[in-house]
Scaffold this motif. Sequence first.
Motif, PDB file in Angstrom:
ATOM      1  N   SER A 196       0.848  -1.237   0.191  1.00 23.78           N
ATOM      2  CA  SER A 196      -0.006  -0.022   0.019  1.00 23.78           C
ATOM      3  C   SER A 196       0.965   1.132   0.121  1.00 23.78           C
ATOM      4  N   ILE A 197       0.204   2.280  -0.456  1.00 23.07           N
ATOM      5  CA  ILE A 197       0.952   3.557  -0.424  1.00 23.07           C
ATOM      6  C   ILE A 197       0.060   4.648   0.520  1.00 23.07           C
ATOM      7  N   PRO A 198       0.877   5.275   1.560  1.00 25.26           N
ATOM      8  CA  PRO A 198      -0.005   6.072   2.373  1.00 25.26           C
ATOM      9  C   PRO A 198      -0.165   7.383   1.518  1.00 25.26           C
ATOM     10  N   SER A 199      -1.535   8.007   2.061  1.00 26.83           N
ATOM     11  CA  SER A 199      -1.842   9.142   1.597  1.00 26.83           C
ATOM     12  C   SER A 199      -1.028  10.258   1.478  1.00 26.83           C
ATOM     13  N   GLY A 200      -0.691  11.205   0.401  1.00 22.46           N
ATOM     14  CA  GLY A 200       0.326  12.259   0.418  1.00 22.46           C
ATOM     15  C   GLY A 200       1.835  11.721   0.369  1.00 22.46           C
ATOM     16  N   ALA A 201       1.844  10.381   0.013  1.00 20.42           N
ATOM     17  CA  ALA A 201       3.345  10.081  -0.407  1.00 20.42           C
ATOM     18  C   ALA A 201       3.583  10.334  -1.947  1.00 20.42           C
ATOM     19  N   VAL A 202       4.809  10.136  -2.199  1.00 24.18           N
ATOM     20  CA  VAL A 202       5.458  10.534  -3.453  1.00 24.18           C
ATOM     21  C   VAL A 202       5.840   9.110  -4.083  1.00 24.18           C
ATOM     22  N   VAL A 203       5.154   8.779  -5.132  1.00 22.89           N
ATOM     23  CA  VAL A 203       5.502   7.194  -5.874  1.00 22.89           C
ATOM     24  C   VAL A 203       6.067   7.504  -7.041  1.00 22.89           C
ATOM     25  N   TYR A 204       6.815   6.579  -7.853  1.00 27.32           N
ATOM     26  CA  TYR A 204       7.254   6.775  -9.065  1.00 27.32           C
ATOM     27  C   TYR A 204       6.292   5.856  -9.928  1.00 27.32           C
ATOM     28  N   VAL A 205       5.884   6.270 -11.260  1.00 29.10           N
ATOM     29  CA  VAL A 205       5.538   5.598 -12.077  1.00 29.10           C
ATOM     30  C   VAL A 205       6.227   5.406 -13.272  1.00 29.10           C
ATOM     31  N   SER A 206       6.463   4.008 -13.737  1.00 29.84           N
ATOM     32  CA  SER A 206       7.368   3.823 -14.968  1.00 29.84           C
ATOM     33  C   SER A 206       6.529   4.012 -16.175  1.00 29.84           C
ATOM     34  N   LYS A 207       5.229   3.534 -16.164  1.00 32.30           N
ATOM     35  CA  LYS A 207       4.370   3.396 -17.152  1.00 32.30           C
ATOM     36  C   LYS A 207       2.873   3.278 -16.879  1.00 32.30           C
ATOM     37  N   ALA A 208       2.082   3.370 -17.553  1.00 31.66           N
ATOM     38  CA  ALA A 208       0.513   3.401 -17.080  1.00 31.66           C
ATOM     39  C   ALA A 208      -0.271   3.503 -18.591  1.00 31.66           C
ATOM     40  N   ASP A 209      -1.559   3.067 -18.366  1.00 39.92           N
ATOM     41  CA  ASP A 209      -2.398   3.068 -19.500  1.00 39.92           C
ATOM     42  C   ASP A 209      -3.573   4.043 -19.512  1.00 39.92           C
ATOM     43  N   GLY A 210      -3.660   5.026 -18.222  1.00 35.61           N
ATOM     44  CA  GLY A 210      -4.639   5.904 -17.898  1.00 35.61           C
ATOM     45  C   GLY A 210      -5.544   5.283 -16.785  1.00 35.61           C
ATOM     46  N   THR A 211      -5.561   4.020 -16.729  1.00 38.04           N
ATOM     47  CA  THR A 211      -6.229   3.314 -15.764  1.00 38.04           C
ATOM     48  C   THR A 211      -5.679   2.861 -14.661  1.00 38.04           C
ATOM     49  N   TRP A 212      -4.373   2.306 -15.104  1.00 39.80           N
ATOM     50  CA  TRP A 212      -3.763   1.484 -14.219  1.00 39.80           C
ATOM     51  C   TRP A 212      -2.274   1.697 -14.246  1.00 39.80           C
ATOM     52  N   ALA A 213      -1.441   1.894 -13.038  1.00 42.60           N
ATOM     53  CA  ALA A 213      -0.154   2.510 -13.376  1.00 42.60           C
ATOM     54  C   ALA A 213       0.926   1.518 -12.610  1.00 42.60           C
ATOM     55  N   HIS A 214       2.132   1.367 -13.250  1.00 42.84           N
ATOM     56  CA  HIS A 214       3.086   0.620 -12.625  1.00 42.84           C
ATOM     57  C   HIS A 214       4.167   1.216 -11.942  1.00 42.84           C
ATOM     58  N   VAL A 215       3.728   1.150 -10.485  1.00 37.56           N
ATOM     59  CA  VAL A 215       4.491   2.091  -9.396  1.00 37.56           C
ATOM     60  C   VAL A 215       5.728   1.259  -8.770  1.00 37.56           C
ATOM     61  N   SER A 216       6.608   1.977  -8.251  1.00 39.69           N
ATOM     62  CA  SER A 216       7.485   1.583  -7.450  1.00 39.69           C
ATOM     63  C   SER A 216       7.643   2.391  -5.936  1.00 39.69           C
ATOM     64  N   TYR A 217       7.253   1.576  -4.875  1.00 44.63           N
ATOM     65  CA  TYR A 217       7.221   2.352  -3.594  1.00 44.63           C
ATOM     66  C   TYR A 217       7.658   1.544  -2.481  1.00 44.63           C
ATOM     67  N   ASN A 218       8.644   2.008  -1.640  1.00 43.03           N
ATOM     68  CA  ASN A 218       9.200   1.254  -0.451  1.00 43.03           C
ATOM     69  C   ASN A 218       9.661  -0.166  -0.798  1.00 43.03           C
ATOM     70  N   GLY A 219      10.197  -0.318  -1.986  1.00 44.78           N
ATOM     71  CA  GLY A 219      10.908  -1.460  -2.405  1.00 44.78           C
ATOM     72  C   GLY A 219       9.789  -2.442  -2.806  1.00 44.78           C
ATOM     73  N   ILE A 220       8.509  -2.114  -3.216  1.00 41.80           N
ATOM     74  CA  ILE A 220       7.545  -2.846  -3.776  1.00 41.80           C
ATOM     75  C   ILE A 220       7.079  -2.532  -5.206  1.00 41.80           C
ATOM     76  N   ASN A 221       7.278  -3.173  -6.113  1.00 42.63           N
ATOM     77  CA  ASN A 221       6.760  -3.059  -7.691  1.00 42.63           C
ATOM     78  C   ASN A 221       5.511  -3.772  -7.692  1.00 42.63           C
ATOM     79  N   GLY A 222       4.436  -2.925  -8.415  1.00 44.00           N
ATOM     80  CA  GLY A 222       3.402  -3.533  -8.775  1.00 44.00           C
ATOM     81  C   GLY A 222       2.445  -2.498  -9.463  1.00 44.00           C
ATOM     82  N   CYS A 223       1.113  -2.538  -9.377  1.00 48.68           N
ATOM     83  CA  CYS A 223       0.306  -1.633  -9.990  1.00 48.68           C
ATOM     84  C   CYS A 223      -0.611  -1.026  -9.234  1.00 48.68           C
ATOM     85  N   ALA A 224      -1.253   0.357  -9.453  1.00 51.40           N
ATOM     86  CA  ALA A 224      -2.083   1.003  -8.608  1.00 51.40           C
ATOM     87  C   ALA A 224      -2.868   1.807  -9.559  1.00 51.40           C
ATOM     88  N   SER A 225      -4.335   2.301  -8.751  1.00 51.62           N
ATOM     89  CA  SER A 225      -5.225   2.792  -9.541  1.00 51.62           C
ATOM     90  C   SER A 225      -4.924   4.377  -9.709  1.00 51.62           C
TER      91      SER A 225
END
Length: 841
Positions: free
Chosen positions: A215-244
């Motif tokens: 999970s990503i806390p509210s207000g946290a800065v997260v890096y997005v490597s690519k996305a399609d407008g609905t889902w984003a590929h994120v990297s946060y706190n050593g976890i790589n996955g997808c977020a809305s």
Amino acid sequence: MIGGIFFMKQMCRREKKWIKIIACIMISILMVQLSNVQKVYAVTQSEFDAKLSQLQSQYPNYSVWNGQFDNGTQCFGFAHMMGYNVFGTMPSTWQRSYDIYSVKPGDLIQYGNTSGQGHTVFVTAVSGNTITFVDCNGNGNYSGSTKVRRNGVLWGNTIQKGARIWGKYSFSYLLVSNGIQSYDTCSTSYAGNYICTSRTTLNIRDGHGGAVIGSIPSGAVVYVSKADGTWAHVSYNGINGCASMQYLQRQQNTLNYRLHVWISDTDMGSVPEHFYKGKSYYLCYEILDTDTGKRVDIDHSGLNYSVSEVFVYPDGSKSDPCTYGNDYNWYRSYMGSTGQYKGIVSVTGDLNVSCEVSWNAEYSGNVTLKASTYSVNLNIPGNTSQRVTLTMEGEIPDNCKLAKESSGSGFSAKWDGDWNGWSCDMVITGESTGSGVIKVSVVDAKNASVKYGTIKIYVNVTKEQKTVSAMSGVKLAGRASDALRINWNTNSSASGYIIEQYKDGNWSRIAKISGANTYRIENLESSRQYNFRVCGYTTDDGDEVYGSYAYVSGITNPKSVTGVKIGGTAKDALRINWSQNICASGYIIEKYENGKWNRIARIADANTTTYRVENLKSASTYNFRIKAFDFDGSVPIYSEYQNISGKTNSASNTSATVSNVTGVKIGGRAADALRINWNKVNGTSGYIIEKYENGKWIRIARIADANTQTYRVEGLKASTTYKFRIEAFSFSGKTPLYSTYAYINGRTNPAVATGVCIGGTAKDALRVNWNKVNGASGYIIEKYDNGNWIRVARIADANTQTYRVEKLKSNTAYVFRVRSFDFDGSTPLYSGSQYVTGSTL
């Protein structure tokens, strides 16, 4: 569940009729539950590669799989087990496809049937028409020239789409996997830092709409490597996955420059899914001009700045800062322990911005041990030892070491060098013929019974067999009419030689010799080709070892000419006769003169059995010799000489002369024949007629009747001039006597014109066509009129092939004939006539 079953058993004692009802209900509930146990899903490329790497380490080349899976064993069970381990579902539940050209990585291919007459493989890669697969118990599973044991595993096999496996079993069907997941719809244009706008936390999932993995806390800065407008590929706190993307808002930078920082396991690579203790990682960055989209760290555009990169370790300590100008984009550091790490990148100068990224280094509890080879083949005394390098990958446990144990015979294994914590070399030495297995394990240094991973290295030791080098210099060194000699160069690796002859469709040994490099094959037939082969041999522990064969062939000389005798004498000539040698190509005749033998004739016709030696002195004795010749390819070969001598007649012996032939002339002609006539010669026995051909005189007739005064020479060419000569012969006792020659030339008639036809019609004319007659001087065209043939044209051009007959009556039939003409000197010659009929319009 156990209590329920116990209760059911108690009920069964009281009322058996409820047993079937309750059992059916329980089975139905169980089936509904089981139907949701297996999750059908595709895997990502990295997951697919990781699973294959893990399986290849678990089942390396030439290992043996004797298990049972998905109701099958051997190749069937192994392939189904591979499919299950990669995709998590039983391949027997997968859909079938009968189109081999739709195959993809992860599919199973069935060749033949599953009842012992077929083979099952698991597809690891597809490139064009080439399919790469792994299998078990395959016919193609070899280690060098040695086939692996039953149920042996082999990776990296290939086959073409549509081909039969091993040329034996044809394609039957595919078991279609869900394959490798594709994220091609996502774009890197969304890349950048985003702020989480969720009121609470934003879930990180393992795919688009997948399971929650963080999970990503509210207000946290997260890096997005690519996305399609609905889902984003994120990297946060050593976890790589997808977020809305509904709860992500791009971070604004008032300076119009964005600093992107991330961690990778390669320099400027992608973010890995996991971070492990014991590996080194790269702190990477890039600076983007958000107005132009240009990377400032690549094209500085006059900007001057410096960059400082620092690693913060789990215990709070920091690495020495790596500070440099705008030239590098990464800094590498080793993760020596588990826990939370942080990377800080600060840019100062014309740009003033900083960013940090954090990640968690895990201990997976799993280590992969790999060997530089899993199969060692040694040969004594040649290749007696081999070095094998053992390396560990993944998270390397603390205080670990390598341990080995060997089974089998014929070899020894020793460590070479000290264990450096992640690799070590082992040297395997062959000592005698044998085989076995070396098990190498990663163990706890304090408790060797604790093993983190084990591999097997198979060892086979053979004894080097003596070899015999190839033969050289094998050639035909001598011939006779009944023998051939073969020579060869000495072979230092051989103890002796085997000579074989090809007879009746088979190679038969005719000699086994030592101490010599020549052999004479005798009792052969003359003028016949023979084929031989030679190889060297030696012995190795009592067994004979043979080298490769070298081949040679040769033709024996023709046999000597027989029946050689003086067949006729004259005061200035002698005739030599002999019997025909049917296997020869011809004969050589030589005369002894002035102390040496001189060739006087080479007759390239084996059917000729006589030759007249002319321009001799009267009453003189001459010595001659004759030999037959033939060819072995382009090499001439000869028989032994046969000698003969004869004496010419005396010039004063007028009683021993024959009158010359007179009145010799051409008495008749045809396109393919000439007739020669002459006057009768009284007191003679007959006549000999010769034709000049290919630079020499050839006898074409011997007429043993003095009353005959004509001879027809046939088989000639049209429009061709021929030369002939004729002599009379008689006998003085048994000695033949000859007159001098009388000469005559003659030309054959031209050939008959062919293709004569009506080539065109009009009311007052007809056109006559014909084919050109080679060798003719021209053509005569005649018309039949009132019972007579009337010449209508004489064409003195052999190239003309048409004539138009004019001034004819309309609607009238006419008959024409065409013949070619030529000349023999001033004498006109004519061919036969060809007729044609035509009618005017």
